[in-house]
Write an enzyme that holds these catalytic residues in place. Structure first.
Site, PDB file in Angstrom:
ATOM      1  CB  CYS A  92      64.059  79.023  46.686  1.00  0.00           C
ATOM      2  SG  CYS A  92      64.351  80.730  47.151  1.00  0.00           S
ATOM      3  CB  CYS A 241      69.745  88.522  39.492  1.00  0.00           C
ATOM      4  SG  CYS A 241      71.194  89.305  40.210  1.00  0.00           S
ATOM      5  CB  SER A 242      66.091  84.405  39.367  1.00  0.00           C
ATOM      6  OG  SER A 242      66.259  84.592  40.764  1.00  0.00           O
ATOM      7  CB  ILE A 244      61.231  90.410  42.239  1.00  0.00           C
ATOM      8  CG1 ILE A 244      62.542  90.522  43.037  1.00  0.00           C
ATOM      9  CG2 ILE A 244      60.010  90.514  43.141  1.00  0.00           C
ATOM     10  CD1 ILE A 244      62.826  91.905  43.583  1.00  0.00           C
ATOM     11  CE  LYS A 362      69.120  86.489  34.118  1.00  0.00           C
ATOM     12  NZ  LYS A 362      67.877  87.242  33.995  1.00  0.00           N
ATOM     13  CG  HIS A 366      63.172  82.128  41.760  1.00  0.00           C
ATOM     14  ND1 HIS A 366      62.538  80.956  42.155  1.00  0.00           N
ATOM     15  CD2 HIS A 366      64.221  82.293  42.625  1.00  0.00           C
ATOM     16  CE1 HIS A 366      63.169  80.456  43.210  1.00  0.00           C
ATOM     17  NE2 HIS A 366      64.179  81.239  43.517  1.00  0.00           N
TER      18      HIS A 366
HETATM   19  N1  COA Z   1      67.353  90.025  34.970  1.00  0.00           N
HETATM   20  C1  COA Z   1      67.297  90.851  33.901  1.00  0.00           C
HETATM   21  N2  COA Z   1      66.624  92.020  33.886  1.00  0.00           N
HETATM   22  C2  COA Z   1      65.999  92.361  35.012  1.00  0.00           C
HETATM   23  C3  COA Z   1      66.019  91.561  36.183  1.00  0.00           C
HETATM   24  C4  COA Z   1      66.722  90.351  36.123  1.00  0.00           C
HETATM   25  N3  COA Z   1      66.790  89.554  37.190  1.00  0.00           N
HETATM   26  N4  COA Z   1      65.299  92.160  37.143  1.00  0.00           N
HETATM   27  C5  COA Z   1      64.838  93.306  36.617  1.00  0.00           C
HETATM   28  N5  COA Z   1      65.250  93.427  35.330  1.00  0.00           N
HETATM   29  C6  COA Z   1      65.036  94.553  34.413  1.00  0.00           C
HETATM   30  C7  COA Z   1      63.586  94.984  34.372  1.00  0.00           C
HETATM   31  O1  COA Z   1      62.869  94.297  33.355  1.00  0.00           O
HETATM   32  C8  COA Z   1      63.732  96.438  34.048  1.00  0.00           C
HETATM   33  O2  COA Z   1      64.017  96.574  32.663  1.00  0.00           O
HETATM   34  P1  COA Z   1      63.402  97.784  31.797  1.00  0.00           P
HETATM   35  O3  COA Z   1      63.927  99.046  32.454  1.00  0.00           O
HETATM   36  O4  COA Z   1      63.975  97.551  30.440  1.00  0.00           O
HETATM   37  O5  COA Z   1      61.932  97.639  31.876  1.00  0.00           O
HETATM   38  C9  COA Z   1      65.002  96.846  34.805  1.00  0.00           C
HETATM   39  O6  COA Z   1      65.762  95.634  34.944  1.00  0.00           O
HETATM   40  C10 COA Z   1      64.742  97.429  36.174  1.00  0.00           C
HETATM   41  O7  COA Z   1      63.814  96.570  36.857  1.00  0.00           O
HETATM   42  P2  COA Z   1      63.555  96.680  38.401  1.00  0.00           P
HETATM   43  O8  COA Z   1      62.377  95.800  38.712  1.00  0.00           O
HETATM   44  O9  COA Z   1      63.497  98.113  38.801  1.00  0.00           O
HETATM   45  O10 COA Z   1      64.872  96.008  39.003  1.00  0.00           O
HETATM   46  P3  COA Z   1      65.353  96.044  40.501  1.00  0.00           P
HETATM   47  O11 COA Z   1      66.644  96.796  40.554  1.00  0.00           O
HETATM   48  O12 COA Z   1      64.265  96.467  41.414  1.00  0.00           O
HETATM   49  O13 COA Z   1      65.654  94.487  40.792  1.00  0.00           O
HETATM   50  C11 COA Z   1      67.249  92.745  41.111  1.00  0.00           C
HETATM   51  C12 COA Z   1      66.713  93.823  40.150  1.00  0.00           C
HETATM   52  C13 COA Z   1      68.333  91.953  40.398  1.00  0.00           C
HETATM   53  C14 COA Z   1      67.826  93.404  42.372  1.00  0.00           C
HETATM   54  C15 COA Z   1      66.058  91.801  41.514  1.00  0.00           C
HETATM   55  O14 COA Z   1      65.516  91.203  40.363  1.00  0.00           O
HETATM   56  C16 COA Z   1      66.485  90.725  42.489  1.00  0.00           C
HETATM   57  O15 COA Z   1      66.608  90.973  43.687  1.00  0.00           O
HETATM   58  N6  COA Z   1      66.696  89.494  42.010  1.00  0.00           N
HETATM   59  C17 COA Z   1      67.130  88.376  42.870  1.00  0.00           C
HETATM   60  C18 COA Z   1      65.909  87.740  43.508  1.00  0.00           C
HETATM   61  C19 COA Z   1      66.332  86.678  44.490  1.00  0.00           C
HETATM   62  O16 COA Z   1      67.271  86.861  45.269  1.00  0.00           O
HETATM   63  N7  COA Z   1      65.620  85.554  44.507  1.00  0.00           N
HETATM   64  C20 COA Z   1      65.899  84.473  45.393  1.00  0.00           C
HETATM   65  C21 COA Z   1      67.045  83.714  44.895  1.00  0.00           C
HETATM   66  S1  COA Z   1      67.596  82.459  45.991  1.00  0.00           S
END
Ligand code: COA
Length: 419
Positions: A92, A241-242, A244, A362, A366
């Site tokens: 990253c 979490c940030s 995808i 966030k 990201h």
């Molecule tokens: N923060 C807030 N809301 C989030 C979000 C986040 N990070 N990610 C998704 N959402 C919301 C979406 O907008 C959606 O909302 P809605 O139903 O109102 O439209 C809902 O959550 C579901 O979204 P979805 O894409 O299905 O979420 P997901 O369960 O597939 O993914 C995480 C959520 C947190 C698992 C994913 O964002 C993630 O893995 N984040 C970390 C990424 C990471 O590790 N990056 C590298 C860092 S070093």
């Protein structure tokens, strides 16, 4: 030992795509969009033929898009061939490290004008596959088989930090609230909404469906509700979490001696620092990133400034706890006080040190290889007074970016001023 840059280096143009999900675009389309915005941002205009090399930050187009060898393709798509083009991979931190390599090349006298880009297209894969791909930035021999994911790594850090310093987990919600509020003022952010607005949208949807309507009184109650803000890796929840993200960013980096050909308001690169560390399993302290402290010390020394002089910082808040660690590692707050700063509002736009005015990873999003470059786009805007509704009230003459790879195996810090 860290010396000085052999000659001055400046940023004279910057562009970024809106961050989000782009099912019909790939990395090259995103990069072309960021490049177009960069071209338009150069005050006196510029001919892309002046660019002598391209440095691209990208974590894993191979795994995300099944496209290796990305840099020459991007060079071709913006008309730069036969110029040298190379891809930099440091998880990253790829974008920040690409910038550093470009700065060093210009400072050495090799080039006068280079293009720096960062790009990642992540949303083509399902979340499980993205999580798996990101986890390869940890140690696949010792960490991956133990089931560690990135939310899991940072959850371990949050747990260790809370245990050492008595941080209530709800303090992390204040980081998320601030960054979503900043993101709501950034038309390039993936989440251009405050958490209050997200909550109101959920209520409106429930009313439309005619089902039970949640009775959250405010966003803190919303964030405490495991239905609205479910645990991802305890104690981190969804809003810690940030997301995808797909997106790209670009910077035009030149020797200071030619900067006025492009603009009368360049940004000067005053300091750059980079350091590395063992993977998380090999560390004895999970409450601070040694690579961040070391990279910051190098950058401060080179710039000849102290943390208290920095007026604004874009830091690597891939998870809310990461912002707390960053503002301590950078010397803005003493160890154990970062969470209190978040709760007290010291990192808000009108606070002592505004942090992540763009919305941060966030809320802005990201796209991992692009994030370190996009941080500088925010600094470009704030230092030039062009950040619109999120422009900080204080006069920003010194700003810092902090970009982390993995759990802190890589950290790169830059310091910028005007002129
Ligand atoms: N923060 C807030 N809301 C989030 C979000 C986040 N990070 N990610 C998704 N959402 C919301 C979406 O907008 C959606 O909302 P809605 O139903 O109102 O439209 C809902 O959550 C579901 O979204 P979805 O894409 O299905 O979420 P997901 O369960 O597939 O993914 C995480 C959520 C947190 C698992 C994913 O964002 C993630 O893995 N984040 C970390 C990424 C990471 O590790 N990056 C590298 C860092 S070093």
């Amino acid at each position: 030992m860290t010396g000085k840059l052999r000659r001055g280096v400046a940023v004279v143009g910057a562009g970024v795509t809106k961050f989000g999900a782009y099912p019909r675009q790939d990395s090259r389309d995103l990069f072309v969009d960021a490049f177009r915005e960069l071209v338009a941002s150069v005050d006196k205009g510029f001919d892309p033929a002046a660019v002598e090399a391209l440095y691209i930050g990208n974590y894993s187009s191979d795994l995300f898009e099944h496209q290796g060898h990305l840099a020459p393709i991007l060079a071709d798509w913006v008309g730069l061939t036969p110029r040298a083009a190379l891809r930099v991979e440091d998880a990253c931190a790829s974008g920040g490290v690409a910038l550093r390599q470009a700065v060093l090349a210009v400072a050495s006298g090799l080039y006068d004008v280079v293009l720096v880009g960062g790009v990642e297209r992540m949303t083509a894969l399902p979340t499980e596959a993205v999580t798996d791909t990101l986890a390869t930035a940890g140690d696949v021999l010792y960490e991956f088989p133990a089931g560690f994911t990135f939310p899991g790594f940072y959850a371990a850090m949050a747990t260790a930090y809370a245990a050492r310093y008595g941080m209530p987990y709800e303090a992390l919600m204040e980081v998320a609230r601030k960054n979503h509020e900043n993101g709501s003022l950034n038309d390039k952010a993936q989440f251009g909404m405050t958490i209050r607005e997200v909550m109101d949208r959920r209520i409106a949807r429930a009313e439309e469906k005619g089902g039970p309507v949640p009775e959250w009184r405010d966003e803190r109650e919303f964030l405490r509700d495991p239905g609205a803000n479910p645990p991802v890796a305890w104690p981190l929840r969804l809003f810690d979490c940030s997301p995808i993200t797909d997106g790209a960013a670009a910077l035009l980096v030149v020797a200071s001696k030619v900067a006025r050909r492009f603009t009368d308001r360049p940004l000067r690169v005053l300091g750059t620092g980079q350091a590395s560390d063992a993977c998380l399993y090999g560390r004895t302290d999970l409450t601070s990133l040694r690579a961040a402290r070391e990279a910051a010390a190098q950058a401060y020394r080179m710039a000849g400034v102290t943390p208290s002089q920095i007026k604004l910082a874009e830091v690597h808040d891939c998870f809310t706890i990461a912002e707390v660690l960053a503002i301590e590692d950078l010397g803005f707050f003493p160890p154990g006080q970062g969470w209190r700063a978040a709760v007290d509002g010291a990192t808000r736009r009108d606070g002592r040190i505004p942090v992540n005015t763009s919305g941060g990873l966030k809320a802005k999003g990201h796209p991992v290889g692009a994030s370190g470059v996009a941080q500088v786009v925010e600094v470009w805007k704030q230092l030039r007074g062009e950040a619109g509704p999120r422009q900080v009230p204080a006069d920003v003459d010194l700003a810092l970016t902090h970009n982390v790879g993995g759990t802190g195996q890589t950290c790169v810090v830059h310091i910028f001023g005007r002129g």
